[in-house]
Motif scaffolding. Sequence first.
Motif, PDB file in Angstrom:
ATOM      1  N   TYR A  49     -15.688  43.711 -55.924  1.00 29.00           N
ATOM      2  CA  TYR A  49     -15.469  44.805 -55.158  1.00 29.00           C
ATOM      3  C   TYR A  49     -14.677  46.073 -55.981  1.00 29.00           C
ATOM      4  CZ  TYR A  49     -12.764  47.410 -51.674  1.00 29.00           C
ATOM      5  OH  TYR A  49     -12.270  48.544 -50.786  1.00 29.00           O
ATOM      6  N   GLN A  50     -14.913  46.930 -56.184  1.00 30.68           N
ATOM      7  CA  GLN A  50     -14.483  48.141 -56.867  1.00 30.68           C
ATOM      8  C   GLN A  50     -14.457  47.729 -58.528  1.00 30.68           C
ATOM      9  OE1 GLN A  50     -10.803  49.226 -54.867  1.00 30.68           O
ATOM     10  NE2 GLN A  50     -11.756  50.716 -53.492  1.00 30.68           N
ATOM     11  N   ASN A  51     -15.734  47.437 -58.635  1.00 31.87           N
ATOM     12  CA  ASN A  51     -15.484  47.137 -60.193  1.00 31.87           C
ATOM     13  C   ASN A  51     -14.872  45.834 -60.989  1.00 31.87           C
ATOM     14  OD1 ASN A  51     -17.450  48.913 -61.734  1.00 31.87           O
ATOM     15  ND2 ASN A  51     -16.215  50.354 -60.945  1.00 31.87           N
ATOM     16  N   VAL A  52     -14.347  45.188 -59.867  1.00 37.61           N
ATOM     17  CA  VAL A  52     -13.287  44.194 -60.261  1.00 37.61           C
ATOM     18  C   VAL A  52     -14.042  42.612 -59.671  1.00 37.61           C
ATOM     19  CG1 VAL A  52     -10.952  42.819 -60.139  1.00 37.61           C
ATOM     20  CG2 VAL A  52     -11.252  45.310 -60.058  1.00 37.61           C
ATOM     21  N   CYS A  53     -14.313  41.764 -60.491  1.00 39.89           N
ATOM     22  CA  CYS A  53     -14.914  40.426 -60.065  1.00 39.89           C
ATOM     23  C   CYS A  53     -13.757  39.805 -59.259  1.00 39.89           C
ATOM     24  CB  CYS A  53     -15.131  39.545 -61.018  1.00 39.89           C
ATOM     25  SG  CYS A  53     -16.600  40.029 -61.881  1.00 39.89           S
ATOM     26  N   THR A  54     -13.976  39.239 -58.132  1.00 40.44           N
ATOM     27  CA  THR A  54     -13.353  38.813 -57.052  1.00 40.44           C
ATOM     28  C   THR A  54     -13.062  37.234 -56.958  1.00 40.44           C
ATOM     29  OG1 THR A  54     -14.836  38.851 -55.400  1.00 40.44           O
ATOM     30  CG2 THR A  54     -13.263  40.749 -55.501  1.00 40.44           C
ATOM     31  N   ASN A  55     -14.121  36.488 -57.895  1.00 38.79           N
ATOM     32  CA  ASN A  55     -14.209  35.105 -57.865  1.00 38.79           C
ATOM     33  C   ASN A  55     -14.598  34.752 -59.452  1.00 38.79           C
ATOM     34  OD1 ASN A  55     -15.369  32.445 -57.407  1.00 38.79           O
ATOM     35  ND2 ASN A  55     -15.106  32.928 -55.294  1.00 38.79           N
ATOM     36  N   LYS A  56     -14.093  33.825 -59.919  1.00 32.11           N
ATOM     37  CA  LYS A  56     -14.350  33.522 -61.192  1.00 32.11           C
ATOM     38  C   LYS A  56     -15.712  32.461 -61.403  1.00 32.11           C
ATOM     39  CE  LYS A  56      -9.707  33.982 -63.003  1.00 32.11           C
ATOM     40  NZ  LYS A  56      -8.506  33.256 -63.974  1.00 32.11           N
ATOM     41  N   GLU A  57     -15.722  31.842 -60.386  1.00 30.45           N
ATOM     42  CA  GLU A  57     -16.844  30.773 -60.181  1.00 30.45           C
ATOM     43  C   GLU A  57     -18.140  31.663 -60.741  1.00 30.45           C
ATOM     44  OE1 GLU A  57     -19.485  28.011 -60.368  1.00 30.45           O
ATOM     45  OE2 GLU A  57     -17.251  27.595 -59.930  1.00 30.45           O
ATOM     46  N   LYS A  58     -19.601  30.897 -61.064  1.00 28.43           N
ATOM     47  CA  LYS A  58     -20.721  31.504 -61.398  1.00 28.43           C
ATOM     48  C   LYS A  58     -22.021  31.000 -60.655  1.00 28.43           C
ATOM     49  CE  LYS A  58     -19.160  33.119 -65.988  1.00 28.43           C
ATOM     50  NZ  LYS A  58     -19.485  33.197 -67.409  1.00 28.43           N
ATOM     51  N   HIS A  59     -21.575  29.781 -60.194  1.00 27.72           N
ATOM     52  CA  HIS A  59     -22.917  29.217 -59.559  1.00 27.72           C
ATOM     53  C   HIS A  59     -22.778  28.453 -58.373  1.00 27.72           C
ATOM     54  CE1 HIS A  59     -25.549  29.987 -63.098  1.00 27.72           C
ATOM     55  NE2 HIS A  59     -24.453  29.466 -63.921  1.00 27.72           N
ATOM     56  N   ASN A  60     -21.628  27.974 -58.089  1.00 28.83           N
ATOM     57  CA  ASN A  60     -21.213  27.138 -56.925  1.00 28.83           C
ATOM     58  C   ASN A  60     -20.145  27.720 -56.299  1.00 28.83           C
ATOM     59  OD1 ASN A  60     -23.393  25.062 -57.240  1.00 28.83           O
ATOM     60  ND2 ASN A  60     -22.086  24.665 -59.107  1.00 28.83           N
TER      61      ASN A  60
ATOM     62  N   LEU B  75     -15.792  34.646 -50.544  1.00 31.10           N
ATOM     63  CA  LEU B  75     -16.294  35.177 -51.753  1.00 31.10           C
ATOM     64  C   LEU B  75     -15.273  36.328 -52.174  1.00 31.10           C
ATOM     65  CD1 LEU B  75     -19.892  35.567 -51.256  1.00 31.10           C
ATOM     66  CD2 LEU B  75     -18.870  33.776 -52.725  1.00 31.10           C
ATOM     67  N   ASN B  76     -14.504  37.076 -51.237  1.00 32.40           N
ATOM     68  CA  ASN B  76     -13.567  37.836 -51.313  1.00 32.40           C
ATOM     69  C   ASN B  76     -14.420  39.444 -52.030  1.00 32.40           C
ATOM     70  OD1 ASN B  76     -11.253  36.555 -50.701  1.00 32.40           O
ATOM     71  ND2 ASN B  76     -11.255  35.430 -52.724  1.00 32.40           N
ATOM     72  N   GLY B  77     -15.722  39.235 -51.963  1.00 34.75           N
ATOM     73  CA  GLY B  77     -16.545  40.627 -52.608  1.00 34.75           C
ATOM     74  C   GLY B  77     -17.893  39.981 -52.128  1.00 34.75           C
ATOM     75  N   THR B  78     -19.081  41.221 -52.779  1.00 34.73           N
ATOM     76  CA  THR B  78     -20.086  41.019 -52.301  1.00 34.73           C
ATOM     77  C   THR B  78     -21.045  40.869 -53.692  1.00 34.73           C
ATOM     78  OG1 THR B  78     -19.974  42.449 -50.491  1.00 34.73           O
ATOM     79  CG2 THR B  78     -22.084  42.180 -51.807  1.00 34.73           C
ATOM     80  N   ILE B  79     -21.921  39.763 -53.626  1.00 35.51           N
ATOM     81  CA  ILE B  79     -22.670  39.441 -54.986  1.00 35.51           C
ATOM     82  C   ILE B  79     -23.893  40.403 -54.903  1.00 35.51           C
ATOM     83  CG2 ILE B  79     -24.223  37.767 -56.268  1.00 35.51           C
ATOM     84  CD1 ILE B  79     -22.580  35.871 -54.832  1.00 35.51           C
ATOM     85  N   HIS B  80     -23.953  41.433 -56.177  1.00 36.56           N
ATOM     86  CA  HIS B  80     -24.990  42.244 -56.101  1.00 36.56           C
ATOM     87  C   HIS B  80     -26.224  41.707 -57.080  1.00 36.56           C
ATOM     88  CE1 HIS B  80     -22.843  45.504 -54.328  1.00 36.56           C
ATOM     89  NE2 HIS B  80     -21.718  44.914 -54.678  1.00 36.56           N
ATOM     90  N   VAL B  81     -27.439  41.898 -56.643  1.00 37.99           N
ATOM     91  CA  VAL B  81     -28.542  41.455 -57.262  1.00 37.99           C
ATOM     92  C   VAL B  81     -29.720  42.352 -57.397  1.00 37.99           C
ATOM     93  CG1 VAL B  81     -30.264  39.398 -57.383  1.00 37.99           C
ATOM     94  CG2 VAL B  81     -27.908  38.931 -56.472  1.00 37.99           C
ATOM     95  N   VAL B  82     -30.019  42.654 -58.746  1.00 39.39           N
ATOM     96  CA  VAL B  82     -31.273  43.526 -58.896  1.00 39.39           C
ATOM     97  C   VAL B  82     -32.464  42.544 -58.834  1.00 39.39           C
ATOM     98  CG1 VAL B  82     -32.418  45.298 -60.321  1.00 39.39           C
ATOM     99  CG2 VAL B  82     -29.769  45.370 -60.095  1.00 39.39           C
TER     100      VAL B  82
END
Length: 612
Positions: free
Chosen positions: A510-521, A526-533
Amino acid sequence: MMEKSTMVFLYLLLMATFQKAVSDDHQPLSKVAIHKTVFAIDEHAYIKATPNVLGLEGHYTEWVTLQYSNNKPTIDDWIGVFSPANFSASTCPGENKMTSPPFLCSAPIKFQYANFSSHSYKDTGKGSLKLQLINQRSDFSFALFTGGLTNPKLIAVSNKVSFVNPNAPVYPRLAQGKTWNEITVTWTSGYDISDAEPFVEWGPKEGNLVETPAGTLTFDRNTMCGAPARTVGWRDPGYIHTSFLKELWPNREYTYKLGHRLFNGTTIWSKKYHFKASPYPGQSSVQRVVIFGDMGKAEADGSNEYNNFQPGSLNTTKQIIQDLEDIDLVFHIGDLCYANGYISQWDQFTAQIEPIASTVPYMTASGNHERDWPGTGSFYGNLDSGGECGVPAQTMFFVPAENREKFWYSTDYGMFRFCIAHTELDWRKGTEQYEFIEKCLASVDRQKQPWLIFLAHRVLGYSSAEFYVQEGSFEEPMGREDLQYLWQKYKVDIAMYGHVHNYERTCPIYQNVCTNKEKHNYKGNLNGTIHVVVGGGGASLAEFAPINTTWSIFKDHDFGFVKLTAFDHSNLLLEYKKSSDGQVYDSFSISRDYRDILACSVDTCPSTTLAS
């Protein structure tokens, strides 16, 4: 010797021009400079096609064999496929203000070099070639050219080849209707309603069948906005029929076939197809959705692929077909077939995806290569649609939009709510589309439909694409400035985009800041949105910038697609699969309860309450 009338016809054919539009760099047919063609029929050269009649066993796709000869062969000799077989300069339209006259009436549908499968052609002057044709409502002829693509000389024209019934109903495309228990069936034929009554015969598997009528649409050259769609790229699209199959039982298997009842009492049938109805919104069952953008089309015979789309497009199609028993819904989020004004390519594309689209809903979004054209109200004033300005896409595919010219819509599938934006029209705050997006996100009951997905063609979120970084951004300019507040407020889980021809996944952000340090699980909020191209569906790949951002978790410069699997209301899996082998190369899971969705995060809850 060739008869005088035939010579005159060929002369008219070749005095026309093949106008190249700036926008069709992605379209192989734009490389053919027929405006430079020299009339040079050679009585010693020939080209012959067999068989003459196709589709005798009811197939819509057939192979033809060409035998040809040229007593002065070169490595640049090539063969063009033309349909209709008789096309004459005398039927060309008048001057189009976007281009300069004269015009070729019809571009070749595709082309191939004469030495493609006959490697000794340059020495012997003789060759053979197998080409695949699809039923496209007219006959075909084949022309042998020398002089290459840039200075072609026509030296021979073949006999005519045609399907036994060129008007037959073909290439059904299923789509979600405007309610959860409705499926639409759209198909193409050569029958207007003045020729025959279109309908679908359908019903539960092993049950009674009913007939549902279909509406009929088409479009003509004058509804195109510029060249080549109005000029050399124009080809009659036939008639597009859509039937609405209503009051379906959730998850029930149905069969259907397309029919046209002629006024003499005869009925022309398609083959039989089947589909499974959608689950009830909120219903708990395993639900699987495939998402990709920018696939394009390719030819199984290897022809026409000047930009080498084939490794991605055909492989993506093949992998989805192979996994079709484990797929419930498909989203192709823009840049569908890259027809770019060559209307024949829409038939080629619908034929390619028919095994998928005839079995599961094939939902589309509009991209720049469908919509953009100067002076037509598109947000971008470029030439990317080749003069189509959205008309073929809006007619060939149904989406449950209130107005298909405004190609934004929402659709529910079990535990999913999908909100599909139209990036080629303004999405910023204060616009009609912004209001739609907020209503779509705000109206979902997350207790019943916990998985909220935002889809759009251009990257309105985050991308490390080289061309974005060169512009000084990591997104479509003005992309997320207004929308990120909505994604955060309504807790959008995943936002997916095409346009950039590769794969990239971000952290929850959110606003260029990662809101969660996890990468896979991921667990809990989430505190934010995951963006996928997911723009690697098939079109030539885009480079990443040589910059490593803190928010980019995984990148892949390859063709591929994403599969979402909702196991229940608490567990979601995203898998990125390569088109080359169908294997998973990136994945993550989300596990949470309803209370996690209700929990506050940045900008999602008021700072004070009555209790405080």
